[in-house]
Design an enzyme around this catalytic site. Sequence first.
Site, PDB file in Angstrom:
ATOM      1  N   THR A   1       0.836  -1.206   0.000  1.00 40.21           N
ATOM      2  CA  THR A   1       0.000   0.000   0.000  1.00 40.21           C
ATOM      3  C   THR A   1       0.869   1.254   0.000  1.00 40.21           C
ATOM      4  O   THR A   1       0.539   2.261  -0.598  1.00 40.21           O
ATOM      5  CB  THR A   1      -0.918   0.010   1.253  1.00 40.21           C
ATOM      6  OG1 THR A   1      -1.553  -1.268   1.370  1.00 40.21           O
ATOM      7  CG2 THR A   1      -1.975   1.073   1.166  1.00 40.21           C
TER       8      THR A   1
ATOM      9  N   ARG B   1       7.861  -2.737   2.719  1.00 46.40           N
ATOM     10  CA  ARG B   1       8.015  -2.835   4.173  1.00 46.40           C
ATOM     11  C   ARG B   1       8.362  -4.257   4.555  1.00 46.40           C
ATOM     12  O   ARG B   1       7.701  -5.204   4.131  1.00 46.40           O
ATOM     13  CB  ARG B   1       6.718  -2.454   4.879  1.00 46.40           C
ATOM     14  CG  ARG B   1       6.443  -1.009   4.708  1.00 46.40           C
ATOM     15  CD  ARG B   1       5.467  -0.502   5.714  1.00 46.40           C
ATOM     16  NE  ARG B   1       5.113   0.854   5.313  1.00 46.40           N
ATOM     17  CZ  ARG B   1       3.984   1.458   5.608  1.00 46.40           C
ATOM     18  NH1 ARG B   1       3.094   0.826   6.352  1.00 46.40           N
ATOM     19  NH2 ARG B   1       3.753   2.674   5.198  1.00 46.40           N
TER      20      ARG B   1
ATOM     21  N   SER C   1       6.037   3.750   8.558  1.00 44.46           N
ATOM     22  CA  SER C   1       4.873   4.463   9.086  1.00 44.46           C
ATOM     23  C   SER C   1       4.583   4.166  10.552  1.00 44.46           C
ATOM     24  O   SER C   1       5.409   4.419  11.416  1.00 44.46           O
ATOM     25  CB  SER C   1       3.674   4.145   8.198  1.00 44.46           C
ATOM     26  OG  SER C   1       2.578   4.930   8.552  1.00 44.46           O
ATOM     27  N   HIS C   2       3.450   3.546  10.816  1.00 45.84           N
ATOM     28  CA  HIS C   2       2.974   3.317  12.171  1.00 45.84           C
ATOM     29  C   HIS C   2       3.433   1.965  12.731  1.00 45.84           C
ATOM     30  O   HIS C   2       3.095   1.618  13.844  1.00 45.84           O
ATOM     31  CB  HIS C   2       1.451   3.367  12.165  1.00 45.84           C
ATOM     32  CG  HIS C   2       0.893   2.486  11.078  1.00 45.84           C
ATOM     33  ND1 HIS C   2       0.941   2.843   9.747  1.00 45.84           N
ATOM     34  CD2 HIS C   2       0.340   1.264  11.112  1.00 45.84           C
ATOM     35  CE1 HIS C   2       0.424   1.886   9.005  1.00 45.84           C
ATOM     36  NE2 HIS C   2       0.053   0.900   9.815  1.00 45.84           N
TER      37      HIS C   2
ATOM     38  N   LYS D   1      10.226   3.978   0.277  1.00 39.10           N
ATOM     39  CA  LYS D   1       9.368   4.234  -0.887  1.00 39.10           C
ATOM     40  C   LYS D   1       9.886   5.407  -1.679  1.00 39.10           C
ATOM     41  O   LYS D   1      10.622   6.252  -1.165  1.00 39.10           O
ATOM     42  CB  LYS D   1       7.923   4.450  -0.466  1.00 39.10           C
ATOM     43  CG  LYS D   1       7.663   5.734   0.275  1.00 39.10           C
ATOM     44  CD  LYS D   1       6.160   5.904   0.463  1.00 39.10           C
ATOM     45  CE  LYS D   1       5.861   7.192   1.203  1.00 39.10           C
ATOM     46  NZ  LYS D   1       4.435   7.451   1.307  1.00 39.10           N
TER      47      LYS D   1
ATOM     48  N   ASP E   1       1.705   9.594  13.896  1.00 38.28           N
ATOM     49  CA  ASP E   1       2.337   8.268  13.845  1.00 38.28           C
ATOM     50  C   ASP E   1       3.839   8.340  13.581  1.00 38.28           C
ATOM     51  O   ASP E   1       4.447   9.414  13.609  1.00 38.28           O
ATOM     52  CB  ASP E   1       1.660   7.406  12.775  1.00 38.28           C
ATOM     53  CG  ASP E   1       1.992   7.857  11.367  1.00 38.28           C
ATOM     54  OD1 ASP E   1       2.236   9.062  11.184  1.00 38.28           O
ATOM     55  OD2 ASP E   1       2.028   7.012  10.446  1.00 38.28           O
TER      56      ASP E   1
ATOM     57  N   ASP F   1       5.859   8.281  11.016  1.00 34.77           N
ATOM     58  CA  ASP F   1       6.406   9.204  10.015  1.00 34.77           C
ATOM     59  C   ASP F   1       5.617  10.497   9.903  1.00 34.77           C
ATOM     60  O   ASP F   1       5.842  11.285   8.972  1.00 34.77           O
ATOM     61  CB  ASP F   1       6.502   8.510   8.657  1.00 34.77           C
ATOM     62  CG  ASP F   1       5.149   8.057   8.142  1.00 34.77           C
ATOM     63  OD1 ASP F   1       4.253   7.799   8.970  1.00 34.77           O
ATOM     64  OD2 ASP F   1       4.975   7.967   6.910  1.00 34.77           O
TER      65      ASP F   1
ATOM     66  N   ASP G   1       2.440  11.264   9.239  1.00 33.82           N
ATOM     67  CA  ASP G   1       1.367  11.568   8.284  1.00 33.82           C
ATOM     68  C   ASP G   1      -0.024  11.234   8.816  1.00 33.82           C
ATOM     69  O   ASP G   1      -1.016  11.719   8.281  1.00 33.82           O
ATOM     70  CB  ASP G   1       1.618  10.908   6.910  1.00 33.82           C
ATOM     71  CG  ASP G   1       1.752   9.404   6.988  1.00 33.82           C
ATOM     72  OD1 ASP G   1       1.733   8.844   8.114  1.00 33.82           O
ATOM     73  OD2 ASP G   1       1.899   8.771   5.922  1.00 33.82           O
ATOM     74  N   ARG G   2      -0.102  10.431   9.886  1.00 35.02           N
ATOM     75  CA  ARG G   2      -1.426  10.125  10.452  1.00 35.02           C
ATOM     76  C   ARG G   2      -1.750  11.064  11.603  1.00 35.02           C
ATOM     77  O   ARG G   2      -0.835  11.613  12.219  1.00 35.02           O
ATOM     78  CB  ARG G   2      -1.462   8.696  10.995  1.00 35.02           C
ATOM     79  CG  ARG G   2      -1.367   7.660   9.932  1.00 35.02           C
ATOM     80  CD  ARG G   2      -1.571   6.281  10.522  1.00 35.02           C
ATOM     81  NE  ARG G   2      -1.636   5.313   9.438  1.00 35.02           N
ATOM     82  CZ  ARG G   2      -2.088   4.079   9.551  1.00 35.02           C
ATOM     83  NH1 ARG G   2      -2.513   3.642  10.722  1.00 35.02           N
ATOM     84  NH2 ARG G   2      -2.117   3.270   8.515  1.00 35.02           N
TER      85      ARG G   2
ATOM     86  N   THR H   1      -7.980   2.129  -1.162  1.00 32.17           N
ATOM     87  CA  THR H   1      -7.182   2.468   0.007  1.00 32.17           C
ATOM     88  C   THR H   1      -5.750   2.816  -0.400  1.00 32.17           C
ATOM     89  O   THR H   1      -5.167   2.151  -1.251  1.00 32.17           O
ATOM     90  CB  THR H   1      -7.181   1.251   0.951  1.00 32.17           C
ATOM     91  OG1 THR H   1      -8.528   1.047   1.374  1.00 32.17           O
ATOM     92  CG2 THR H   1      -6.303   1.470   2.150  1.00 32.17           C
TER      93      THR H   1
ATOM     94  N   GLU I   1      -8.726   9.386   4.735  1.00 33.38           N
ATOM     95  CA  GLU I   1      -8.935   7.950   4.902  1.00 33.38           C
ATOM     96  C   GLU I   1      -9.365   7.698   6.335  1.00 33.38           C
ATOM     97  O   GLU I   1      -8.949   8.411   7.258  1.00 33.38           O
ATOM     98  CB  GLU I   1      -7.645   7.181   4.632  1.00 33.38           C
ATOM     99  CG  GLU I   1      -7.184   7.226   3.203  1.00 33.38           C
ATOM    100  CD  GLU I   1      -6.129   6.160   2.943  1.00 33.38           C
ATOM    101  OE1 GLU I   1      -6.509   5.064   2.510  1.00 33.38           O
ATOM    102  OE2 GLU I   1      -4.943   6.411   3.199  1.00 33.38           O
ATOM    103  N   GLU I   2     -10.144   6.627   6.506  1.00 35.13           N
ATOM    104  CA  GLU I   2     -10.596   6.260   7.851  1.00 35.13           C
ATOM    105  C   GLU I   2      -9.431   5.875   8.753  1.00 35.13           C
ATOM    106  O   GLU I   2      -9.566   5.844   9.966  1.00 35.13           O
ATOM    107  CB  GLU I   2     -11.628   5.127   7.786  1.00 35.13           C
ATOM    108  CG  GLU I   2     -11.233   3.890   6.966  1.00 35.13           C
ATOM    109  CD  GLU I   2     -10.049   3.130   7.477  1.00 35.13           C
ATOM    110  OE1 GLU I   2      -9.957   2.945   8.700  1.00 35.13           O
ATOM    111  OE2 GLU I   2      -9.208   2.727   6.645  1.00 35.13           O
ATOM    112  N   SER I   3      -8.294   5.557   8.153  1.00 34.89           N
ATOM    113  CA  SER I   3      -7.140   5.078   8.900  1.00 34.89           C
ATOM    114  C   SER I   3      -6.319   6.240   9.449  1.00 34.89           C
ATOM    115  O   SER I   3      -5.102   6.230   9.398  1.00 34.89           O
ATOM    116  CB  SER I   3      -6.277   4.213   7.988  1.00 34.89           C
ATOM    117  OG  SER I   3      -5.959   4.938   6.805  1.00 34.89           O
TER     118      SER I   3
ATOM    119  N   LYS J   1      -0.661  12.414   3.129  1.00 29.80           N
ATOM    120  CA  LYS J   1      -1.498  12.838   4.238  1.00 29.80           C
ATOM    121  C   LYS J   1      -0.602  13.534   5.245  1.00 29.80           C
ATOM    122  O   LYS J   1       0.618  13.371   5.207  1.00 29.80           O
ATOM    123  CB  LYS J   1      -2.256  11.673   4.839  1.00 29.80           C
ATOM    124  CG  LYS J   1      -1.393  10.548   5.334  1.00 29.80           C
ATOM    125  CD  LYS J   1      -2.260   9.337   5.634  1.00 29.80           C
ATOM    126  CE  LYS J   1      -1.405   8.145   5.967  1.00 29.80           C
ATOM    127  NZ  LYS J   1      -1.816   6.937   5.271  1.00 29.80           N
TER     128      LYS J   1
ATOM    129  N   ARG K   1      -9.217  -6.526   7.733  1.00 30.32           N
ATOM    130  CA  ARG K   1      -9.903  -5.361   8.279  1.00 30.32           C
ATOM    131  C   ARG K   1     -11.388  -5.461   7.951  1.00 30.32           C
ATOM    132  O   ARG K   1     -11.762  -5.770   6.812  1.00 30.32           O
ATOM    133  CB  ARG K   1      -9.348  -4.073   7.698  1.00 30.32           C
ATOM    134  CG  ARG K   1      -7.842  -3.905   7.868  1.00 30.32           C
ATOM    135  CD  ARG K   1      -7.440  -2.439   7.761  1.00 30.32           C
ATOM    136  NE  ARG K   1      -5.996  -2.286   7.551  1.00 30.32           N
ATOM    137  CZ  ARG K   1      -5.082  -2.405   8.506  1.00 30.32           C
ATOM    138  NH1 ARG K   1      -5.447  -2.711   9.735  1.00 30.32           N
ATOM    139  NH2 ARG K   1      -3.795  -2.235   8.231  1.00 30.32           N
TER     140      ARG K   1
END
Length: 543
Positions: free
Chosen positions: A18, A22, A113-114, A126, A277, A279, A281-282, A344, A363-365, A376, A496
Amino acid sequence: MGIRTISTRPFSDQKPGTSGLRKKVPVFQQPHYLENFVQSIFDSIAAPQGATLVLGGDGRYYNRAAIQVILKMAAANGFGKVLVGRDGILSTPAASCVIRKYQTFGGIILSASHNPGGPDGDFGIKFNSSNGGPATETITEAIFARSKAIGAYRMLDAGDVAIDKVGVSTLGGMQVQVFDPVSDYAELMESLFDFAAIRSLLAGGFKIKFDAMHAVNGPYAREILERRLGAPAGSVSNAVPLPDFGGGHPDPNLTYAHDLVEVLYGDNAPDFGAASDGDGDRNMILGKKFFVTPSDSLAVIAANATLAPGYQQGLAGIARSMPTSAAADRVAQALNIPCFETPTGWKFFGNLMDAGKVTLCGEESFGTGSAHVREKDGLWAVLFWLNILAVRKQSVESIVREHWAKYGRNVYSRYDYEGLPTAAAQGVMSHLQGNFGQMTGAKFGKYTVKFCDDFSYTDPVDGSVSKGQGVRIIFTDGSRIIFRLSGTGTEGATLRLYLEAYEADASRHHLDAQVALADLIRIALQISELKQRTGREQPTVIT
Ligand code: G1P
Ligand code: ZN
């Protein structure tokens, strides 16, 4: 200093997910593993001789070592200049900001990320293109194809470059410019939001708590919230990025950011709480004893966007990922602007933003962002909320409740079943896919299935088609059950389950989401045979 060409053999598992490649740190530490992937990127992106790259990461374990490898490989592959965040630090949104501001050819972001970090934790890499956004699927597929055929990589024979001080040095024929990772980003934020209004809100005693979770946003939040906006020292906690995030799981949700949740639900709670998070972005947004779902956060930001100076002109459109609730759709409808539903992953928003079709995305995440960058942006969302709060002078809770009263409430929850055996998780998906015919029209209590499908997306800008993006079961009243396999995990499979029920009746808006969604949860478990097929009684995380 010569350029060495080192022979290698392909690894079969370098397929970007995604958001980039990773893997566990020990996987990346295998001889040639990182190098193969980096060369596959360079072989696939066709950068002109002398091009400039941006490089940095979230500070997790292996960040520094990887940066040295990538610098030497960039020098051997004809790049003219690499802009590196000091100490190798660069949040994902700041990387996007810098790529755009200095119009570089692209950038390499090191982050998982998280996901947890440390010697046994996760690492990731990435490539982002010149628009500042994650490479499109066409590019990531080319990288994967190249990684399966690679026979050699190029590397400059040189010592390590000092990256702990701002300044310029050379590596072979390439310039390495170490820059302050915070200042460009902070300047961009100041250009978008009403810092004077937020400053006076904070000076008036409005209390905030930002949990940086020992991840990359610590220095950014300190500079912006404490130094530039005047929040009292200590308003930002866990502000020093650590290679293992202090042993924590740097994911800003109700489970992993529980320390912050306890503060906001405790006595003498601050007025506003937020976390970001690994990195940066969340984001998670909390009020006093109140949680704002990311889907609602996107909708509230959209409905109040013109209160922020950078968005005074209004929004071109909104985009949300398919599993994200339709709360934003209702705002878009009221504003008479288009709303796009994408698969997603942030990479699908880039084309829409580049084409000027959308301003806000979410996004919901726990991901929210806008066309100011092509990722984001956690701190951006926090500042947007603070800007709205400073103008409206209401609590977080009353802003959300007023929003629901006006638009109705899209009650929402996500269940994650982590670390499942891959075969069992895939079994659930194929069982559902095999039953589309039978499920259509079926009645479950007050719910009737209108249709079910495997979500497929045709990009309105370049016409590319992305299939198999999640199973949707959509009911006649607009309620939805969605099943999807995660594309970011590194261990087993993560299934999920996304649940959404639309509630127009304001007298029911106070209900706890788990109570309001109880019927849908029961239906989801029944039709998927999830418990029987996975042996899991309970999800790992509920948000
Ligand atoms: C998850 C989220 C997705 C997000 C991605 C990167 O991907 O669900 O919305 O874009 O992380 O942060 P998943 O693991 O579901 O594939
Ligand atoms: Zn992230």
